[in-house]
Motif scaffolding. Structure first.
Motif, PDB file in Angstrom:
ATOM      1  N   GLU A   1      -7.035  -1.580   5.654  1.00  0.00           N
ATOM      2  CA  GLU A   1      -8.607  -1.894   4.065  1.00  0.00           C
ATOM      3  C   GLU A   1      -8.991  -0.570   3.843  1.00  0.00           C
ATOM      4  N   GLU A   2      -9.217   0.586   5.355  1.00  0.00           N
ATOM      5  CA  GLU A   2      -9.783   1.380   4.789  1.00  0.00           C
ATOM      6  C   GLU A   2      -8.614   2.578   3.834  1.00  0.00           C
ATOM      7  N   ALA A   3      -7.545   2.458   3.613  1.00  0.00           N
ATOM      8  CA  ALA A   3      -7.103   3.246   3.493  1.00  0.00           C
ATOM      9  C   ALA A   3      -6.993   2.622   1.834  1.00  0.00           C
ATOM     10  N   VAL A   4      -6.942   1.873   1.633  1.00  0.00           N
ATOM     11  CA  VAL A   4      -7.232   0.693   0.106  1.00  0.00           C
ATOM     12  C   VAL A   4      -8.593   0.910  -0.811  1.00  0.00           C
ATOM     13  N   ARG A   5      -9.535   1.240   0.288  1.00  0.00           N
ATOM     14  CA  ARG A   5     -11.283   1.429  -0.484  1.00  0.00           C
ATOM     15  C   ARG A   5     -11.112   3.155  -0.539  1.00  0.00           C
ATOM     16  N   CYS A   6     -10.179   4.153   0.496  1.00  0.00           N
ATOM     17  CA  CYS A   6     -10.478   5.181  -0.027  1.00  0.00           C
ATOM     18  C   CYS A   6      -9.280   5.931  -0.723  1.00  0.00           C
ATOM     19  N   THR A   7      -8.577   5.185  -0.681  1.00  0.00           N
ATOM     20  CA  THR A   7      -6.984   5.620  -1.732  1.00  0.00           C
ATOM     21  C   THR A   7      -6.392   5.660  -2.580  1.00  0.00           C
ATOM     22  N   ALA A   8      -5.793   5.719  -3.965  1.00  0.00           N
ATOM     23  CA  ALA A   8      -6.267   4.876  -4.960  1.00  0.00           C
ATOM     24  C   ALA A   8      -4.117   4.704  -4.764  1.00  0.00           C
ATOM     25  N   SER A   9      -3.599   3.775  -5.373  1.00  0.00           N
ATOM     26  CA  SER A   9      -2.120   3.808  -4.864  1.00  0.00           C
ATOM     27  C   SER A   9      -1.255   4.656  -5.459  1.00  0.00           C
ATOM     28  N   ASP A  10      -0.122   5.205  -5.219  1.00  0.00           N
ATOM     29  CA  ASP A  10       0.479   6.646  -5.971  1.00  0.00           C
ATOM     30  C   ASP A  10       1.663   5.949  -6.901  1.00  0.00           C
ATOM     31  N   HIS A  11       1.886   4.724  -7.329  1.00  0.00           N
ATOM     32  CA  HIS A  11       2.684   4.284  -8.525  1.00  0.00           C
ATOM     33  C   HIS A  11       2.195   3.552  -9.195  1.00  0.00           C
ATOM     34  N   THR A  12       2.137   3.928 -10.427  1.00  0.00           N
ATOM     35  CA  THR A  12       1.676   3.017 -11.262  1.00  0.00           C
ATOM     36  C   THR A  12       1.646   2.437 -12.442  1.00  0.00           C
TER      37      THR A  12
ATOM     38  N   GLY B   1       7.102  18.357  -2.133  1.00  0.00           N
ATOM     39  CA  GLY B   1       6.945  18.187  -0.604  1.00  0.00           C
ATOM     40  C   GLY B   1       5.376  17.752  -0.355  1.00  0.00           C
ATOM     41  N   MET B   2       4.499  17.436  -1.670  1.00  0.00           N
ATOM     42  CA  MET B   2       2.923  17.432  -1.333  1.00  0.00           C
ATOM     43  C   MET B   2       3.166  16.032  -0.785  1.00  0.00           C
ATOM     44  N   GLN B   3       1.956  15.620   0.212  1.00  0.00           N
ATOM     45  CA  GLN B   3       1.646  14.675   0.538  1.00  0.00           C
ATOM     46  C   GLN B   3       0.232  13.994  -0.292  1.00  0.00           C
ATOM     47  N   THR B   4       0.519  12.964  -0.861  1.00  0.00           N
ATOM     48  CA  THR B   4      -1.006  12.049  -1.128  1.00  0.00           C
ATOM     49  C   THR B   4      -1.769  11.664  -0.377  1.00  0.00           C
ATOM     50  N   LEU B   5      -2.974  11.894  -0.908  1.00  0.00           N
ATOM     51  CA  LEU B   5      -4.589  11.386  -0.290  1.00  0.00           C
ATOM     52  C   LEU B   5      -3.838  10.313   0.541  1.00  0.00           C
TER      53      LEU B   5
ATOM     54  N   ILE C   1       1.209  -1.321  -0.420  1.00  0.00           N
ATOM     55  CA  ILE C   1       0.029  -0.096  -0.051  1.00  0.00           C
ATOM     56  C   ILE C   1       0.933   1.304   0.628  1.00  0.00           C
ATOM     57  N   GLY C   2       1.648   1.050  -0.045  1.00  0.00           N
ATOM     58  CA  GLY C   2       2.756   2.348   0.135  1.00  0.00           C
ATOM     59  C   GLY C   2       3.716   2.758   1.451  1.00  0.00           C
ATOM     60  N   VAL C   3       3.697   2.084   2.882  1.00  0.00           N
ATOM     61  CA  VAL C   3       4.320   2.458   3.407  1.00  0.00           C
ATOM     62  C   VAL C   3       5.721   2.430   3.503  1.00  0.00           C
ATOM     63  N   ASN C   4       6.510   3.144   3.817  1.00  0.00           N
ATOM     64  CA  ASN C   4       7.700   2.922   3.407  1.00  0.00           C
ATOM     65  C   ASN C   4       8.913   1.167   4.226  1.00  0.00           C
TER      66      ASN C   4
ATOM     67  N   ILE D   1      -1.565   6.458   5.150  1.00  0.00           N
ATOM     68  CA  ILE D   1      -1.170   6.181   5.623  1.00  0.00           C
ATOM     69  C   ILE D   1      -0.418   6.459   6.842  1.00  0.00           C
ATOM     70  N   ASN D   2      -1.051   7.855   6.700  1.00  0.00           N
ATOM     71  CA  ASN D   2      -0.443   8.448   8.324  1.00  0.00           C
ATOM     72  C   ASN D   2      -1.306   8.438   9.451  1.00  0.00           C
ATOM     73  N   LYS D   3      -2.264   8.235   8.944  1.00  0.00           N
ATOM     74  CA  LYS D   3      -3.691   7.509  10.011  1.00  0.00           C
ATOM     75  C   LYS D   3      -3.644   6.450   9.998  1.00  0.00           C
TER      76      LYS D   3
END
Length: 571
Positions: free
Chosen positions: A560-571, A540-544, A477-480, A549-551
């Motif tokens: 699950e909510e992160a995946v439901r509400c937001t799209a991946s930053d990597h296309t 420096g923009m933080q994406t949705l 999901i994009g966590v460091n 991920i911060n939340k």
């Protein structure tokens, strides 16, 4: 001293460093203007947690504290204290042990209330302390003497009371109006409207199908089925809703929009925005609940990360330019805009808004309702605003080139313009404006910032627990990669407080794209959405997704909510 005075309570809280002096002053002002108590204002404004306040009062008066959401109170206990007494003194009976009645109070020093209950019940009163908000919620939950449950309402219907009308047969309007005024139909509609308030729903869906009829509530962003009234009631029930909304019950072929204002619980008001749509098997009604009492106008409480909030505030405090808030319907755009207007609402500023519809009335702001049928649309309102000596203009939505062009020209001639747009994220908003026909140099010159947002469900605080999640899932999901192994993940187990969903309430996720000079160059050079996004992230923009991920990291929401509400930053 009969009760602990508000100023005394405030002084004690400041002395204990639980709140600051400035927070006390703000809460006192809110209590004065809103007609509530200081304790409720402090918790509503987020200056102190309910649990911290009850623990403080518990220590102060030497009585135990209680969490009213963690257990059910028997009906026979509730009946010992009349509803009007419970509401007057803000108390609720909790349990009975021998000749002692245990009563939860928000102010344990209120000896008048204790004496009243002793006299009425004949029991000795033992006091426990609970927050004012929790007691009000418990009173709403347990005192239902004037309301009927679905099964009781349905018991009032006889088979012959409502005629089933065939699809190809014209309805007799007089009969339809009469059946919609039948007591059981009225009670059923009232039950549907009131239950939605109690369950914290944002929308009510009343839906007819070929062989069934159902009512669903959208709670915390997710639809949940509530009841299935008999199919034969659909015409009477929909007609009742249309009559309450002052709509034409004879018109069943065209969509209609209306509004219901409902008074309940001693002067409280709820507005319902009603939309009726003809479908294959009858009319579907969707009612949006507009509760001004729950309107959050403090933008620090909306869910912004620190940098995103600073960027947003800087953008709206510019003397001119345009700030756009984007996202799908129901993502909280209006709340964000209203919180911005509330911050900008000074005696020195002339603020005008064009809205469709006006959802909440804001003191000191000139709000105009759109009427497309008579030619009053966003573009016409905007033209008129520019002749009204404006400082700040809010346009409900930029829907077409004409509105976009006038709004952008206003932003370039010394006015601050706030508006919304329906796009997936902040960078794609630029492409949307260009597709409308706005010139790139106008977009680059006018825009101060673009804010994209979504609403994610919060983990229920009562049943929150830590769980194990595979590191690979977090990486996906994009966590460091450095943070993923040590990241603590939570979810809600499900309890009575959250109707076994594991979620209670929602939090906003934000993406704030400030139009810095580098981004303006990209726009002028015809960069793609993907290129704009990469450059904005570099700046420096933080994406949705980053916000989500911060939340997750803060234990506010789930993977699950992160995946439901937001799209991946990597296309």
């Amino acid at each position: 001293m009969a009760t602990l005075p508000s100023n005394r309570l405030g002084e004690l809280l400041v002395r204990e460093n639980l709140i600051s002096a400035s927070q006390l002053m703000k809460a006192q002002e809110a209590a004065r203007t809103g007609g509530g108590r200081l304790s409720a204002s402090l918790t509503k404004l987020g200056f102190i947690k309910e649990s911290d306040l009850t623990n403080f009062l518990s220590k102060q008066f030497g009585v135990p504290s209680i969490d009213l959401t963690s257990f059910d109170i028997d009906a026979e206990i509730i009946q010992l204290v009349p509803q009007d007494v419970a509401e007057k003194h803000l108390v609720i009976p909790v349990n009975k042990v021998g000749s002692n009645l245990i009563v939860a109070m928000s102010d344990p020093s209120n000896i008048f209330a204790i004496d009243d209950i002793k006299f009425l019940t004949g029991y000795n009163v033992e006091v426990v302390v609970a927050s004012e908000i929790a007691i009000k919620a418990a009173i709403d939950k347990y005192y239902q003497s004037d309301e009927m449950k679905f099964s009781e309402v349905m018991a009032g219907f006889e088979d012959e009371e409502v005629e089933v009308v065939a699809a190809d047969k014209d309805m007799n309007l007089a009969d339809l109006e009469k059946s919609s005024e039948d007591a059981p139909v009225v009670k059923l509609v009232n039950l549907i409207l009131m239950e939605a308030i109690k369950k914290g729903a944002s929308d009510i869906h009343i839906e007819p199908y070929e062989k069934e009829f159902r009512v669903r509530y959208r709670i915390d962003g997710v639809l949940q089925e509530q009841m299935r009234p008999p199919l034969k009631l659909k015409n009477a029930l929909l007609s009742r809703v249309k009559i309450m909304s002052q709509l034409d019950i004879a018109e069943r072929r065209l969509p209609q929009d209306g509004r219901i204002k409902l008074k309940y619980a001693k002067g409280k008001e709820m507005d319902y925005r009603v939309s009726v749509l003809p479908t294959l098997f009858g009319e579907k009604a969707v009612l949006r609940l507009l509760d001004k009492g729950n309107l959050q106008l403090d933008m620090t409480k909306l869910g912004f990360e620190e940098k995103a909030l600073a960027d947003f505030k800087k953008a709206i405090h510019q003397p001119y330019g345009m700030v756009l808030v984007t996202g799908p319907t129901g993502s909280g755009k209006t709340t964000t805009l209203y919180s911005a207007l509330s911050e900008l609402n000074q005696i020195t500023e002339n603020i005008s808004t064009a809205e469709d519809p006006v959802e909440f009335n804001l003191l000191g702001i000139n709000q105009v309702q759109m009427h497309e049928d008579i030619g009053l649309n966003f573009a016409a309102a905007l033209r008129s605003f520019l002749r009204q000596d404006p400082d700040i203009i809010m346009v409900g939505e930029v829907r077409d080139f004409e509105t976009a062009e006038i709004a952008i020209k206003a932003a370039l001639t010394g006015h601050l313009v706030l508006s919304t747009l329906h796009t997936n994220d902040a960078p794609s908003t630029v492409s949307r404006l260009l597709n409308m026909g706005v010139e790139p140099f106008l977009v680059a010159s006018a825009l101060n910032a673009i804010v994209a947002q979504r609403l994610a469900r919060r983990i229920c605080g009562e049943c929150k627990e830590e769980i194990k999640v595979p590191v690979q899932t977090l990486l996906d999901i994009g966590v460091n990669p450095d943070a993923a192994p040590s990241m603590k993940i939570y979810q809600g187990k499900g309890c009575s407080n959250c109707s076994n969903t594991g979620y209670k309430g929602r939090v906003a996720l934000y993406e704030v794209m400030v139009m810095k000079d580098e981004l303006k160059e990209f726009v002028l050079n015809g960069a793609s959405t993907a290129e704009l996004k990469r450059e904005a992230i570099r700046l420096g923009m933080q994406t949705l997704r980053m916000s989500a991920i911060n939340k997750i990291r803060d234990g506010v929401t789930t993977v699950e909510e992160a995946v439901r509400c937001t799209a991946s930053d990597h296309t």
